[in-house]
Design a protein around this motif. Structure first.
Motif, PDB file in Angstrom:
ATOM      1  N   UNK A  43       1.087  -1.484  -0.385  1.00  0.00           N
ATOM      2  CA  UNK A  43      -0.026   0.160   0.444  1.00  0.00           C
ATOM      3  C   UNK A  43       1.032   0.937   0.015  1.00  0.00           C
ATOM      4  N   UNK A  44       0.519   2.463  -0.860  1.00  0.00           N
ATOM      5  CA  UNK A  44       1.087   3.743  -0.612  1.00  0.00           C
ATOM      6  C   UNK A  44       0.146   4.111  -0.088  1.00  0.00           C
ATOM      7  N   UNK A  45       1.052   5.221   0.708  1.00  0.00           N
ATOM      8  CA  UNK A  45       0.310   6.265   1.570  1.00  0.00           C
ATOM      9  C   UNK A  45       0.920   7.514   0.848  1.00  0.00           C
ATOM     10  N   UNK A  46      -0.110   9.021   1.304  1.00  0.00           N
ATOM     11  CA  UNK A  46       1.012  10.233   1.123  1.00  0.00           C
ATOM     12  C   UNK A  46       2.165  10.411   1.737  1.00  0.00           C
ATOM     13  N   UNK A  47       1.691   9.761   3.517  1.00  0.00           N
ATOM     14  CA  UNK A  47       2.919   9.824   4.758  1.00  0.00           C
ATOM     15  C   UNK A  47       2.285   8.371   5.865  1.00  0.00           C
ATOM     16  N   UNK A  52      -3.830   7.057   4.604  1.00  0.00           N
ATOM     17  CA  UNK A  52      -5.551   7.009   3.315  1.00  0.00           C
ATOM     18  C   UNK A  52      -4.475   6.474   2.524  1.00  0.00           C
ATOM     19  N   UNK A  53      -5.219   5.212   1.393  1.00  0.00           N
ATOM     20  CA  UNK A  53      -4.507   4.713   0.256  1.00  0.00           C
ATOM     21  C   UNK A  53      -6.004   5.143  -1.187  1.00  0.00           C
ATOM     22  N   UNK A  54      -4.928   5.128  -2.077  1.00  0.00           N
ATOM     23  CA  UNK A  54      -5.931   5.755  -3.123  1.00  0.00           C
ATOM     24  C   UNK A  54      -6.457   4.314  -3.824  1.00  0.00           C
ATOM     25  N   UNK A  55      -7.447   4.673  -3.945  1.00  0.00           N
ATOM     26  CA  UNK A  55      -8.278   3.481  -4.765  1.00  0.00           C
ATOM     27  C   UNK A  55      -8.062   2.125  -5.824  1.00  0.00           C
ATOM     28  N   UNK A  56      -8.066   3.171  -6.882  1.00  0.00           N
ATOM     29  CA  UNK A  56      -6.611   3.157  -8.071  1.00  0.00           C
ATOM     30  C   UNK A  56      -5.690   2.802  -7.996  1.00  0.00           C
ATOM     31  N   UNK A  57      -4.954   3.609  -7.340  1.00  0.00           N
ATOM     32  CA  UNK A  57      -3.514   3.698  -7.320  1.00  0.00           C
ATOM     33  C   UNK A  57      -2.599   3.569  -6.171  1.00  0.00           C
ATOM     34  N   UNK A  58      -3.174   2.616  -5.395  1.00  0.00           N
ATOM     35  CA  UNK A  58      -2.860   3.039  -3.913  1.00  0.00           C
ATOM     36  C   UNK A  58      -2.117   1.487  -3.528  1.00  0.00           C
ATOM     37  N   UNK A  59      -1.390   0.749  -4.364  1.00  0.00           N
ATOM     38  CA  UNK A  59      -0.754  -0.334  -4.090  1.00  0.00           C
ATOM     39  C   UNK A  59       0.673  -0.955  -5.172  1.00  0.00           C
ATOM     40  N   UNK A  60       1.053  -0.896  -5.022  1.00  0.00           N
ATOM     41  CA  UNK A  60       2.552  -1.141  -5.501  1.00  0.00           C
ATOM     42  C   UNK A  60       2.338  -2.331  -6.373  1.00  0.00           C
ATOM     43  N   UNK A  75       0.588   9.994  -8.604  1.00  0.00           N
ATOM     44  CA  UNK A  75       0.051  11.514  -9.573  1.00  0.00           C
ATOM     45  C   UNK A  75      -1.531  11.358  -9.369  1.00  0.00           C
ATOM     46  N   UNK A  76      -1.440  10.166  -8.189  1.00  0.00           N
ATOM     47  CA  UNK A  76      -3.052   9.045  -8.139  1.00  0.00           C
ATOM     48  C   UNK A  76      -4.013  10.442  -8.022  1.00  0.00           C
ATOM     49  N   UNK A  77      -5.162  10.078  -7.638  1.00  0.00           N
ATOM     50  CA  UNK A  77      -6.691  11.086  -7.578  1.00  0.00           C
ATOM     51  C   UNK A  77      -6.105  11.628  -5.877  1.00  0.00           C
ATOM     52  N   UNK A  78      -6.496  10.646  -5.167  1.00  0.00           N
ATOM     53  CA  UNK A  78      -5.438  11.212  -3.308  1.00  0.00           C
ATOM     54  C   UNK A  78      -4.641  11.946  -3.468  1.00  0.00           C
ATOM     55  N   UNK A 113     -15.556   8.108  -1.375  1.00  0.00           N
ATOM     56  CA  UNK A 113     -15.184   7.522  -1.729  1.00  0.00           C
ATOM     57  C   UNK A 113     -13.494   7.155  -2.727  1.00  0.00           C
ATOM     58  N   UNK A 114     -12.438   8.274  -3.055  1.00  0.00           N
ATOM     59  CA  UNK A 114     -11.319   8.071  -3.170  1.00  0.00           C
ATOM     60  C   UNK A 114     -10.149   7.379  -2.718  1.00  0.00           C
ATOM     61  N   UNK A 115     -10.088   7.570  -1.293  1.00  0.00           N
ATOM     62  CA  UNK A 115      -9.621   6.670  -0.885  1.00  0.00           C
ATOM     63  C   UNK A 115      -9.965   5.580   0.533  1.00  0.00           C
ATOM     64  N   UNK A 116      -9.178   4.485   0.378  1.00  0.00           N
ATOM     65  CA  UNK A 116      -9.930   3.600   2.151  1.00  0.00           C
ATOM     66  C   UNK A 116      -8.999   4.173   2.832  1.00  0.00           C
ATOM     67  N   UNK A 117      -9.351   3.199   3.673  1.00  0.00           N
ATOM     68  CA  UNK A 117      -8.450   3.516   5.529  1.00  0.00           C
ATOM     69  C   UNK A 117      -7.381   2.688   5.511  1.00  0.00           C
TER      70      UNK A 117
END
Length: 143
Positions: A43-47, A52-60, A75-78, A113-117
């Motif tokens: 999971x890729x988090x902003x910090x 939160x993790x972007x639902x579309x581009x949130x996992x490497x 460049x994800x929406x989150x 709905x952009x991100x998930x915990x």
């Protein structure tokens, strides 16, 4: 100090970070070549402090399976919403944290709905009104 290295503690160096060319103090969400984190599960988090993790581009691993690169995550929406709607708007360098200091805006990214915990504890904070209220009261008491 070496001019090529900048060491900061995240919550107490907002003004110092701002002076290094980051216009609002927060380095998260890859702002100005700044910081983001990848958890052990991919999971890729902003910090590390922004759960939160972007639902579309949130996992490497998902990105790599599609032959993509880490740039897609930055460049994800989150990440874009954090940079534009939270960091760019925050002019108080002494309160630089995009999650803790702008929690209501951060929570809206989850609600939209952009991100998930990224874990059950974070999801509980975002969903449980009583816990959420205590968190907000605690933050407001610190400002």
């Amino acid at each position: 100090m070496d001019n090529n290295v900048f060491i900061a503690d995240f919550w107490n160096a907002g003004a110092a970070v701002a002076n290094k060319g980051c216009l609002s103090g927060c380095m998260a969400a890859a702002r100005h070549g700044g910081y983001f984190a990848i958890r052990a599960n991919g999971d890729i988090t902003p910090c590390v402090f922004f759960p939160l993790v972007d639902k579309k581009a949130g996992n490497i691993y998902d990105i790599w399976d599609k032959k993509g690169t880490i740039v897609e995550a930055t460049q994800s929406e989150l990440f874009k919403k954090i940079r534009e709607n939270i960091q760019k708007q925050n002019k108080n360098y002494m309160l630089p944290c995009a999650f803790k200091d702008e929690f209501i805006k951060a929570k809206s990214l989850y609600e939209e709905g952009i991100a998930r915990a990224f874990d059950p504890g974070s999801e509980e904070l975002l969903k449980n009104q009583e816990l959420y209220s205590k968190f907000i009261d605690n933050i407001m008491g610190c400002k």
